[in-house]
Design an enzyme around this catalytic site. Sequence first.
Site, PDB file in Angstrom:
ATOM      1  N   LEU A 192      11.744 -24.429  85.579  1.00  0.00           N
ATOM      2  CA  LEU A 192      11.088 -25.377  86.718  1.00  0.00           C
ATOM      3  C   LEU A 192       9.516 -25.564  85.896  1.00  0.00           C
ATOM      4  CD1 LEU A 192      12.304 -23.782  90.195  1.00  0.00           C
ATOM      5  CD2 LEU A 192      13.109 -26.042  88.982  1.00  0.00           C
ATOM      6  N   ASP A 193       9.068 -26.558  86.354  1.00  0.00           N
ATOM      7  CA  ASP A 193       7.722 -26.859  85.942  1.00  0.00           C
ATOM      8  C   ASP A 193       6.770 -25.904  86.612  1.00  0.00           C
ATOM      9  OD1 ASP A 193       8.478 -28.890  84.426  1.00  0.00           O
ATOM     10  OD2 ASP A 193       7.943 -30.486  85.813  1.00  0.00           O
ATOM     11  N   ARG A 194       5.634 -25.404  86.075  1.00  0.00           N
ATOM     12  CA  ARG A 194       4.545 -24.445  86.830  1.00  0.00           C
ATOM     13  C   ARG A 194       4.481 -24.801  88.374  1.00  0.00           C
ATOM     14  NH1 ARG A 194      -0.110 -21.269  85.604  1.00  0.00           N
ATOM     15  NH2 ARG A 194      -0.276 -21.983  83.598  1.00  0.00           N
TER      16      ARG A 194
END
EC number: 5.4.99.-
Length: 312
Positions: free
Chosen positions: A145-147
Site C-alpha cells: 500500500l502507498d505510504r
Amino acid sequence: MQRGKKRRAPQTQADKSKSYPVTEPMELLPFLLQNISGAGRNVVKSILAHGQVSVSGKSTTAYNYQLQPGQTVTVGKDRPQEKLPLEGLAILFEDEHIIVIKKESGLLSISSDSAPENEVTAYRQLTAHVRLENSKNRIFVVHRLDRDTSGVMMFAKSEAVQQQLQNSWQDTVQERIYVALVEGAVKKEKGTISSWLKESKTLKMYSSSYPNDGLHAVTHYKVLRSNKSFSLLEVQLETGRKNQIRVHMEDIGHPVVGDKKYGAKSRTIGRLGLHARVLAFTHPVTGKLVRFETDIPKLFLRPFHAAEGVEN
C-alpha cells in the site's frame, strides 16, 4: 488484585505447564476453552494475551491461530520476551503462514530508496515481531500500500507462500475493495474506468492514450455519498497496478483528496483520502476463504457532516 495462594484451576494448570495434543483442525481459542478445564473465556484469553501459550514450541498470542493435527499446544508459567509495541499498524490475523495487518496512513509498507535508512516501516516492525519467537523467522512482501494509503494488507511468513500468493494473485484474491474520498460531485452513480498505465521518468503513473501501451488497469466504482464539493466512493480493483486508483480518479476529473501528485487541490482531511477497506482471499495453505473488513475512516465522513460552507 489477588495475593497469596492462587486457587483458580486454570491458573494452576498454567503454572504446571501442561501440553495438549491437537487431533483435529481448529482455532486456538476454542481449543484452549475445550481443554483447560474450569477456565472461563476471559481467563483463557488473559492466559493467551500474556504469552503463556505456545504451539509446537512457538509462542503465539493469536486467538485465531489455526491448529493442525499433530501439533502440541503448551500452556506454561513462563512468559516469552515482551512483544514489541507496533507503531502505525495493528495485526488483524496471524498464523504460521501469513500475517494480515491494518496499516495507518503515513507508514511505509517497506523501505524505499528515498526513505531514511532507519525509518520505521511495516516490514521492519513485523520482522522484529516474528523474530521474538525465533531469531531466524522472516516475513515476505506479497503486495504493498502507498505510504499515505491506509487499510488491510498481507505479508507471507515464508518465501514459498509468498511465491504462491504472487503467482496466483488474480485467482486467490476474491475481493479488494477501497473507499476513496475524491474532489467534486461524481454524477454517475456507478462506473468502470479502463486504461493502459505507464510510468514517466519522474516516477508518476499515467494513462497512455494508445491501446496496449502499458499495463492494463480496470477500476470499478460506485458513489456512497456525495455533495457539491466531495464524493465518497467504493472502489473495487479488477487489476492491481501501481497508483491505479489515484490515476483513474484523476482521469475522470475527480482526484483523491490530498493527492497533489495526481491533481488534487484539497487537503481537507490532512491525509490522502484512500483506504483499503476489504481484503478477501483464499488462504494459500488451508484453502479456506478468509475476509477482513475495516471501518471507513471517520475523517472521510467529515466533509459530509459539516454544515455547508464551513471549513473542516
